[in-house]
Enzyme design. Sequence first.
Site, PDB file in Angstrom:
ATOM      1  N   ASP A 235       0.475  -0.925  -0.123  1.00 40.30           N
ATOM      2  CA  ASP A 235      -0.096   0.104   0.184  1.00 40.30           C
ATOM      3  C   ASP A 235       1.014   1.059  -0.170  1.00 40.30           C
ATOM      4  O   ASP A 235       2.447   1.201  -0.606  1.00 40.30           O
ATOM      5  CB  ASP A 235      -1.206   0.078   1.663  1.00 40.30           C
ATOM      6  N   HIS A 258       2.238   1.921  -3.049  1.00 40.62           N
ATOM      7  CA  HIS A 258       1.461   2.786  -4.030  1.00 40.62           C
ATOM      8  C   HIS A 258       1.340   4.189  -3.867  1.00 40.62           C
ATOM      9  O   HIS A 258       0.988   5.349  -3.851  1.00 40.62           O
ATOM     10  CB  HIS A 258      -0.583   2.476  -2.812  1.00 40.62           C
TER      11      HIS A 258
END
Length: 412
Positions: A235, A258
Site C-alpha cells: 500500500d 502505492h
Amino acid sequence: MGCLKLRRHVVISLLLAIVVAADCATGGALTIFNVLRYGAAGNGRSDDSPAFLRAWEAACKGNPTKNIPVVYVPPNRTFLLTPLAFLGPCKSQRIYVLMSGKLIAPVKREWKGSPDAWIQFFGINGLVMKGKGVIDGQGSTWWPDNTCRNDPDPAKGVACKGPYGMMFRNCDGLRLKGFSKINGPGSHIKITKANNTVISNLWIIAPGDSPNTDGIDITSSTDVQIRNSFIATGDDCVAINAGTSNVYVTGITCGPGHGISIGSLGHGGGNDTVENVHVRNCTLKGTLTGVRIKTVQGGKGYARNISFKGIKFEAVDNPIQIEQFYCPLKVNCRNYTSAIAVSDVSFVGISGTSVAQNVINLNCNQLFGCKNIRLDRVYIQPSIAGNKVSATCNNAHGKATHTRPMVNCFLP
C-alpha cells in the site's frame, strides 16, 4: 568464567554507550535494562511480553533521572511478543530501546489482546528506538482476510485491515532509526498526535500484493521528518493524513507499493486539514501510483502548501495525481457539493517513466476546483517505446512550464 562474563558485560556497556552517545547532547551515565535479565527466553516460542514490560517498567518508572535508561534487546535471539503497550510518562527526559535482536508477532489464530495494534507506545516523550534488529509482524496469516475489494459496503473497510504493526501515540521527540519492520498484519508504523518526530534509515518490507500494509502513516502530528529509508509494501509507502503539518519526506526509495500520498482526506464528511508537506529527492519504482493527493467527496477542510521536488519514477502507474473523487471500493460513490480545498501544490524537477498513458491526472471538484497548481520541469516518458503519454485536468487552475507531456488543460 566470572571474568569472561564481566568482560562481556563491559564490552556490551561500551558498545551501548557509543550508540547512545551519538544521539545524546547532554551526556550522562547509562543504566542498561537487558530484557533477558527480566525473564525473556528469546527462543521464539515462549511469550516474552511480560519480561519486556518488566524491563520497560524498571527503565521508565524506576530509573534515576540523572541517568539515561536503555532497554536492550540483544542480538542472536528471537522474542515472541503478544500485543502489548508500553506506557509513559517516564522519569528520564530521554529513554532508549536498542534493537539488536528479532521480535516476532503471534500468527492470527494465536492473537490475543488489542485488535488495533501489535506493539504500542503511549505518552512517552523523548523515546529513541534504534538498532539493526528486525521486527516481524508475521502478516501472511492476516492478508487473505484484509481485502474489501468485493465488499459492497464501504463502511466495512476498516474491519478489513489487520492491526497496526507499531503505533506511537502522544510521543513527542520520537526518534526511529536503523531497524527493519517487515510483514505487518496491516500498516507497519502509525504515528499519531506527536510533535518533533524523526524517522530515518528504516527498512520496511512486505510483498507487493499484501493488502493495506502501508509503510508509515502520519496523523494529527506536526514537525515530522522521514528520510533515507527503503519502503516496499502493498500500500502507500508514506501516507500523510488529517491534522498533520510541517512534514519533510526526503531520500525515500519506494516500491512496490502505492507511492507517497496525502490522504485520503474527508471520510464521512470530516473536517480534515493537511499543510506544509514537502517531498524531496525520492525514487519510486513500479508503484501503483506515484505522488498524489486524494480526497473524498463531502469532506471539509483543506490540503495546501504541498510540494513534490526531485522525484524519479521507474515504470510507475499514475505518476502524478490529484484525485478529489477518491472512492477506492468503487461502490456507492457519490458526488457532493462540498469538498476538501486543494491549493498551492507544486510538482518540480520530476522525471522518469510510466506504464500508464495518462501520467498527469488532476481530477478536481467541479465547484471548488484546485487552485494554484504548478508543474515545472516535469518530464515523464512511456516505459515501453512507441507508447504515448498524456495529461488530463478537471477544473484545475494553475500553470505548467517545461513539461512533457504538455499540460494544456489548466484553467486560469
